[in-house]
Write a protein that holds these residues in place. Sequence first.
Motif, PDB file in Angstrom:
ATOM      1  N   UNK A 329      35.884   7.276  13.245  1.00  0.00           N
ATOM      2  CA  UNK A 329      34.845   6.650  12.415  1.00  0.00           C
ATOM      3  C   UNK A 329      35.530   6.077  11.186  1.00  0.00           C
ATOM      4  N   UNK A 330      35.383   4.781  10.965  1.00  0.00           N
ATOM      5  CA  UNK A 330      36.114   4.172   9.844  1.00  0.00           C
ATOM      6  C   UNK A 330      35.400   4.306   8.516  1.00  0.00           C
ATOM      7  N   UNK A 331      34.163   4.773   8.532  1.00  0.00           N
ATOM      8  CA  UNK A 331      33.365   4.695   7.315  1.00  0.00           C
ATOM      9  C   UNK A 331      34.034   5.309   6.091  1.00  0.00           C
ATOM     10  N   UNK A 332      34.537   6.556   6.186  1.00  0.00           N
ATOM     11  CA  UNK A 332      35.110   7.146   4.968  1.00  0.00           C
ATOM     12  C   UNK A 332      36.236   6.310   4.358  1.00  0.00           C
ATOM     13  N   UNK A 333      37.068   5.749   5.222  1.00  0.00           N
ATOM     14  CA  UNK A 333      38.175   4.933   4.705  1.00  0.00           C
ATOM     15  C   UNK A 333      37.718   3.517   4.355  1.00  0.00           C
ATOM     16  N   UNK A 334      36.555   3.105   4.835  1.00  0.00           N
ATOM     17  CA  UNK A 334      36.069   1.751   4.537  1.00  0.00           C
ATOM     18  C   UNK A 334      35.519   1.640   3.121  1.00  0.00           C
ATOM     19  N   UNK A 335      35.101   2.786   2.577  1.00  0.00           N
ATOM     20  CA  UNK A 335      34.477   2.771   1.245  1.00  0.00           C
ATOM     21  C   UNK A 335      35.362   2.081   0.195  1.00  0.00           C
ATOM     22  N   UNK A 336      36.642   2.482   0.057  1.00  0.00           N
ATOM     23  CA  UNK A 336      37.445   1.801  -0.967  1.00  0.00           C
ATOM     24  C   UNK A 336      37.703   0.323  -0.647  1.00  0.00           C
ATOM     25  N   UNK A 337      37.665  -0.022   0.619  1.00  0.00           N
ATOM     26  CA  UNK A 337      37.899  -1.429   0.980  1.00  0.00           C
ATOM     27  C   UNK A 337      36.695  -2.285   0.574  1.00  0.00           C
ATOM     28  N   UNK A 338      35.502  -1.756   0.829  1.00  0.00           N
ATOM     29  CA  UNK A 338      34.295  -2.462   0.384  1.00  0.00           C
ATOM     30  C   UNK A 338      34.326  -2.642  -1.133  1.00  0.00           C
ATOM     31  N   UNK A 339      34.658  -1.574  -1.839  1.00  0.00           N
ATOM     32  CA  UNK A 339      34.738  -1.672  -3.308  1.00  0.00           C
ATOM     33  C   UNK A 339      35.771  -2.720  -3.730  1.00  0.00           C
ATOM     34  N   UNK A 340      36.896  -2.719  -3.044  1.00  0.00           N
ATOM     35  CA  UNK A 340      37.974  -3.658  -3.404  1.00  0.00           C
ATOM     36  C   UNK A 340      37.538  -5.096  -3.257  1.00  0.00           C
ATOM     37  N   UNK A 341      36.914  -5.398  -2.126  1.00  0.00           N
ATOM     38  CA  UNK A 341      36.480  -6.774  -1.893  1.00  0.00           C
ATOM     39  C   UNK A 341      35.425  -7.172  -2.913  1.00  0.00           C
ATOM     40  N   UNK A 342      34.512  -6.246  -3.192  1.00  0.00           N
ATOM     41  CA  UNK A 342      33.457  -6.553  -4.169  1.00  0.00           C
ATOM     42  C   UNK A 342      34.052  -6.785  -5.551  1.00  0.00           C
ATOM     43  N   UNK A 343      34.995  -5.945  -5.920  1.00  0.00           N
ATOM     44  CA  UNK A 343      35.598  -6.080  -7.254  1.00  0.00           C
ATOM     45  C   UNK A 343      36.307  -7.428  -7.388  1.00  0.00           C
ATOM     46  N   UNK A 344      36.991  -7.850  -6.324  1.00  0.00           N
ATOM     47  CA  UNK A 344      37.693  -9.135  -6.384  1.00  0.00           C
ATOM     48  C   UNK A 344      36.707 -10.293  -6.504  1.00  0.00           C
ATOM     49  N   UNK A 345      35.591 -10.219  -5.790  1.00  0.00           N
ATOM     50  CA  UNK A 345      34.585 -11.286  -5.883  1.00  0.00           C
ATOM     51  C   UNK A 345      34.019 -11.373  -7.301  1.00  0.00           C
ATOM     52  N   UNK A 346      33.667 -10.222  -7.842  1.00  0.00           N
ATOM     53  CA  UNK A 346      33.040 -10.233  -9.172  1.00  0.00           C
ATOM     54  C   UNK A 346      34.012 -10.769 -10.223  1.00  0.00           C
ATOM     55  N   UNK A 347      35.252 -10.323 -10.172  1.00  0.00           N
ATOM     56  CA  UNK A 347      36.217 -10.809 -11.161  1.00  0.00           C
ATOM     57  C   UNK A 347      36.435 -12.313 -10.991  1.00  0.00           C
ATOM     58  N   UNK A 348      36.608 -12.743  -9.757  1.00  0.00           N
ATOM     59  CA  UNK A 348      36.831 -14.166  -9.470  1.00  0.00           C
ATOM     60  C   UNK A 348      35.686 -15.017 -10.017  1.00  0.00           C
ATOM     61  N   UNK A 349      34.475 -14.597  -9.735  1.00  0.00           N
ATOM     62  CA  UNK A 349      33.318 -15.377 -10.172  1.00  0.00           C
ATOM     63  C   UNK A 349      33.088 -15.253 -11.679  1.00  0.00           C
ATOM     64  N   UNK A 350      33.450 -14.117 -12.230  1.00  0.00           N
ATOM     65  CA  UNK A 350      33.371 -13.966 -13.685  1.00  0.00           C
ATOM     66  C   UNK A 350      34.295 -14.968 -14.368  1.00  0.00           C
ATOM     67  N   UNK A 351      35.498 -15.097 -13.824  1.00  0.00           N
ATOM     68  CA  UNK A 351      36.460 -16.046 -14.402  1.00  0.00           C
ATOM     69  C   UNK A 351      35.981 -17.480 -14.211  1.00  0.00           C
ATOM     70  N   UNK A 352      35.496 -17.769 -13.021  1.00  0.00           N
ATOM     71  CA  UNK A 352      34.988 -19.113 -12.738  1.00  0.00           C
ATOM     72  C   UNK A 352      33.891 -19.473 -13.738  1.00  0.00           C
ATOM     73  N   UNK A 353      33.046 -18.509 -14.011  1.00  0.00           N
ATOM     74  CA  UNK A 353      31.896 -18.759 -14.879  1.00  0.00           C
ATOM     75  C   UNK A 353      32.304 -19.111 -16.306  1.00  0.00           C
ATOM     76  N   UNK A 354      33.525 -18.732 -16.677  1.00  0.00           N
ATOM     77  CA  UNK A 354      34.002 -19.084 -18.023  1.00  0.00           C
ATOM     78  C   UNK A 354      34.123 -20.593 -18.200  1.00  0.00           C
ATOM     79  N   UNK A 355      34.161 -21.330 -17.086  1.00  0.00           N
ATOM     80  CA  UNK A 355      34.344 -22.782 -17.186  1.00  0.00           C
ATOM     81  C   UNK A 355      33.002 -23.526 -17.215  1.00  0.00           C
ATOM     82  N   UNK A 356      31.908 -22.781 -17.204  1.00  0.00           N
ATOM     83  CA  UNK A 356      30.585 -23.399 -17.145  1.00  0.00           C
ATOM     84  C   UNK A 356      30.188 -24.080 -18.453  1.00  0.00           C
ATOM     85  N   UNK A 357      30.689 -23.531 -19.529  1.00  0.00           N
ATOM     86  CA  UNK A 357      30.437 -24.154 -20.839  1.00  0.00           C
ATOM     87  C   UNK A 357      31.777 -24.530 -21.452  1.00  0.00           C
ATOM     88  N   UNK A 358      31.771 -25.531 -22.337  1.00  0.00           N
ATOM     89  CA  UNK A 358      33.035 -26.016 -22.883  1.00  0.00           C
ATOM     90  C   UNK A 358      33.559 -25.066 -23.952  1.00  0.00           C
TER      91      UNK A 358
END
Lengths: 358, 358, 358, 358
Positions: A329-358
């Motif tokens: 069952x991969x679930x126990x080991x999948x938990x940190x992977x889900x967190x990792x992918x989510x963290x990368x998305x949020x940081x990426x989009x947070x940085x992108x959002x810095x360019x929304x205003x001058x």
Amino acid sequence: MRNTFGNIFTLTTFGESHGEAVGGVVDGLPAGIDIDIDFIQSELDRRRPGQSIVTTSRNEADRVEILSGTFEGKSTGCPIGFIVRNTNQHSADYDNMRDLFRPSHADFTYYNKYGIRDYRGGGRSSARITISRCVGGALAKLALKKIGVEVVAYTSQVGSIALDNDYTRYDLTQVESNIVRCPDAEKAKLMESLIAEVKSCGDTIGGTVTCVIRNCPIGIGEPEFDKLNAMLGYAMLGINAVKGIEFGSGFEGVTHRGSEMNDIFYPEDEKIKTRSNNSGGIQGGISNGNDIFFRVAFKPVATLLQKQETIDKDGNPTTFKASGRHDACVLPRAVPIVESMAAMVILDQFLYNKTTKL
Amino acid sequence: MRNTFGNIFTLTTFGESHGEAVGGVVDGLPAGIDIDIDFIQSELDRRRPGQSIVTTSRNEADRVEILSGTFEGKSTGCPIGFIVRNTNQHSADYDNMRDLFRPSHADFTYYNKYGIRDYRGGGRSSARITISRCVGGALAKLALKKIGVEVVAYTSQVGSIALDNDYTRYDLTQVESNIVRCPDAEKAKLMESLIAEVKSCGDTIGGTVTCVIRNCPIGIGEPEFDKLNAMLGYAMLGINAVKGIEFGSGFEGVTHRGSEMNDIFYPEDEKIKTRSNNSGGIQGGISNGNDIFFRVAFKPVATLLQKQETIDKDGNPTTFKASGRHDACVLPRAVPIVESMAAMVILDQFLYNKTTKL
Amino acid sequence: MRNTFGNIFTLTTFGESHGEAVGGVVDGLPAGIDIDIDFIQSELDRRRPGQSIVTTSRNEADRVEILSGTFEGKSTGCPIGFIVRNTNQHSADYDNMRDLFRPSHADFTYYNKYGIRDYRGGGRSSARITISRCVGGALAKLALKKIGVEVVAYTSQVGSIALDNDYTRYDLTQVESNIVRCPDAEKAKLMESLIAEVKSCGDTIGGTVTCVIRNCPIGIGEPEFDKLNAMLGYAMLGINAVKGIEFGSGFEGVTHRGSEMNDIFYPEDEKIKTRSNNSGGIQGGISNGNDIFFRVAFKPVATLLQKQETIDKDGNPTTFKASGRHDACVLPRAVPIVESMAAMVILDQFLYNKTTKL
Amino acid sequence: MRNTFGNIFTLTTFGESHGEAVGGVVDGLPAGIDIDIDFIQSELDRRRPGQSIVTTSRNEADRVEILSGTFEGKSTGCPIGFIVRNTNQHSADYDNMRDLFRPSHADFTYYNKYGIRDYRGGGRSSARITISRCVGGALAKLALKKIGVEVVAYTSQVGSIALDNDYTRYDLTQVESNIVRCPDAEKAKLMESLIAEVKSCGDTIGGTVTCVIRNCPIGIGEPEFDKLNAMLGYAMLGINAVKGIEFGSGFEGVTHRGSEMNDIFYPEDEKIKTRSNNSGGIQGGISNGNDIFFRVAFKPVATLLQKQETIDKDGNPTTFKASGRHDACVLPRAVPIVESMAAMVILDQFLYNKTTKL
């Protein structure tokens, strides 16, 4: 690009299960972030095989080596290269699969796509390559910590043993208190028993991971194609074995009426709040300041310790029984992977959002 | 990029609900494709408002004008610019929302993200912007036709009225035979009645769309982040109101064991087939030659013709009742949009895959 | 992305002069290419410091370690990770530059951009990071060999000692016959003497590299922004110390009339040829089957073994004299880097062009 | 992507010389910028054909229509779609080129690349498509104005009539005071005479444009592949007819020694200045606060009003004499295009740089 994830904060990965090493390059991490190597290693340890009786017994130390991009303990804004050596390889375990295609694995599709495949341990399609994602995720978490964002996931279902969909009922500080990473201690024991039972039959079982992102600033996510839920969905569906994702009210919500599902705004303590969070913290693809949450479905692992019918490269019927070390069952080991992918998305989009205003 | 979709075959869109026009640019369409304008227009007509009693009565002709990239009836390999003028705008319908945030809409998040918002008709977050996606999808379908790939979607659930998950039980040539776009005539009538009932209360209802891709060549999709399911998931979760997606066995499959879910290979007529298709036609992120299928969840429309509590820009409590023309259920009009996004993903990844071998 | 080069065939790099290692990830290399490790190493050896008396005496073996993406001697279509360890570091050589900005180096700009800099040996702005480019270029050359494309560059000018602009006057098989990599043996000796003289003064000198691409198929390059010359220009201007590039007739051609410069088509042996090649093999941004050629200007190295005035971090005047091991002229070692970048562009655009037709 | 320029601030273009319209989509323009339509139109007027006796007499109003992305006079952060109708088309002028390839044009390469070409007026390779670049550039200038950055270009050479390389010797407010856009009134007259003379022979002539960017903040540009000079070089070499570019000391600088070329830092009025600017305002790929300047070489226009030998589609020799309306020298009209491309690069990289720190 095929092996690169993200827009501003990016992770490029390489490596196969039985090659020299897996690794990657993290680019776009802002300068000046404290690089806590111990934390990065601890994140890897959470996905490490052999960490408990519910995981595969392939036992690798998985020590990460950071090769660049830091200076005097801080990120420099330059790319961070890293590797994790493959050390405990039992390539001979895989000799019997050189010329056949395992059912519901990527053997058949890789071979047809490339005309060549590294059959040892699943090659590039091995879950081992998620190591690089955990390193990328750990670096993203270090940056998110600075802006107060927290990403936490947990096993919310194994087989038919399921938690309530309402994550607010659980104490998420308890996720690491048991080996299935489930915040409900009682359900955790049942899950553990189920995995043990399944494993004893040489079989496998699926489940779900729920992920919660707290304290995400308002305004993250782009309105058209790069909606925050689309980016998170892309990230999660790119994890091995994932078959579905739902945000907020998800599939269950489609049976309800708008008047039941709308999240009504109201003012409280000079802040704007909502009386419910069926939207899962995202409206119009953009974070609204509420908790973001979603649920990810993992199919049962395809590798069974049972004999299965299959075919060989020439299309002839044959049988196959795996002999390596595998998770039931991969679930126990999948938990940190889900967190990792989510963290990368949020940081990426947070940085992108810095360019929304001058 | 925010408003660009795809890697090789790309669609870049622009436009708001009450601006001059919506439109876009399709880039990377191979040269030499027959550009059938009537087909493109017919696809737009499938998503057009006012097409039936189950859709909004905003009645726009939505005539597409192709501005470039074709010559003597064929694509030239150059970008295809197109526009659809906005003609039937009732901007005054929206005066009452200038200073408030509608519940579960994007008003609040846009305003916080950009510090400015075009409040007329939802601006950029209006479902009207999906026009451009249908044009892109129609062009992708014209290319896919040349290689024999077919994309067909249908309404598989409205409220609690649901079809069986097994799409092979239905005759998909019947999808367009009723106004809810459901291949089961009997269920279609029930859905139609439900929508009418919900509409009569000024309320709304959700549902699901199922999409099937037939005859997709083996080998499409990239193994790591750009798995075919990840690309399709990204595409679907970027459609307004989508809250979830599942492939093949999906969420239900997590309760089963690997021995039940594995798709066993066997040879038949010199081809390699599988005894089941729980994988939904994708293994290791790559198409395996089987039908690709997935199910998409749409929440109930957030715009109600009922009075709702909400807040204004200054955070003060107020109430809001929509007065424009709105869908009580988006599912029937969502079907061509789901197909469009799927078609674009498949073409894009098909083209990408051409670079896999020299 | 900042540290990723290319669209389909991509190179992502990492590493600093005095970190643990430099390295990178090559993605998008087609499957089935013979991976000749000796050739890759030999390309690295051409840029290696300490290879001759005209180069820096920093003497590193620069052994490349391929970590993934190959199986049984062939590329698998999966990403190729590689590292080259930094072994001969004299970090102490740089202690005196910790707190000052060297003239015409990147110290000042990095520090202002990131608020932090790894000052040892120039950090990320060191010429050492071009190692990764040579590995990427070597892999690209291995693929190009399969389609018959050849990329060859040479030192065409050092200081005022310049070759004729017409590369067809030279025997390019002679480039490696001398240490300055100049196909004109006589001029090579003059260049060598000039470099020695300049070096003896602790000074440096600039020059040009000419690059010729033979047997490039017709049709490579995209018409609008990604013109083949634009992609090559981008690639070359991204090499340290490059200040200019010109294609075909270049700057000199602007003084001529169209009637003199047009390349007149004529048929010969069932092929279409041109009487001249002022276009440099590219018309409308697309290769026309002729040799592609261009010339790249390298400024004199900024690191002098002379005392120079400069300022420290606090803006106070100070002086600086470099003490490390440095090139007096980068041209000989720049030749393989120019070739590498060109090879990667051609392969990338060749692959992209495969998607132009269905 | 083929027809998209930029990373964060992007321009996607479409259109051919004799299609319905040319146009594009600008994405990533920050919200809240004042959108001065008159300014955008005035920028288009600077590149408009028929504006003076030194330009082609194709006389089109070239009125831009903005279709989206603005609200109450300001940018909303949503994509800006725009079109310019083609109105004064003399397609019949091109009937004689349907079946032949004009020398040094893109006819031959397009036809070989795509197997089809819109031969009317050069199709997609026409200079007419630079209209979209001017609109994109005008929008970028409006944003740059807010942060004080100024981009100004001028004709610095026509044929052999050349200005001094030192732009500081000229008063750049005088660029628009004559029809060749040269700040030296005397040289401007000579250039004007030369163009008239060349035109009277049915011939054409090349030249150079110099571009200066003032008040660019320190820290713009990325250190590895996306060096600011690489991005600017890519942008310029993608303009029709451009054959070369050089920054700062450029090709001439390679003959000098490092001790002559290094830009020595010194403090003045609490600022850090340099005694020279041979680097052209960019060090290590990153802006250093000095003026950025570069020079771009344009070959003579390939379209002659003289009979030229050439071949037809079948490879047979034939002759061709253009009959349409053409520029004898593109330099005056190229000036606003160079400025536009430069403005887009600077804004794009300025926005990217916002993500460097958290």
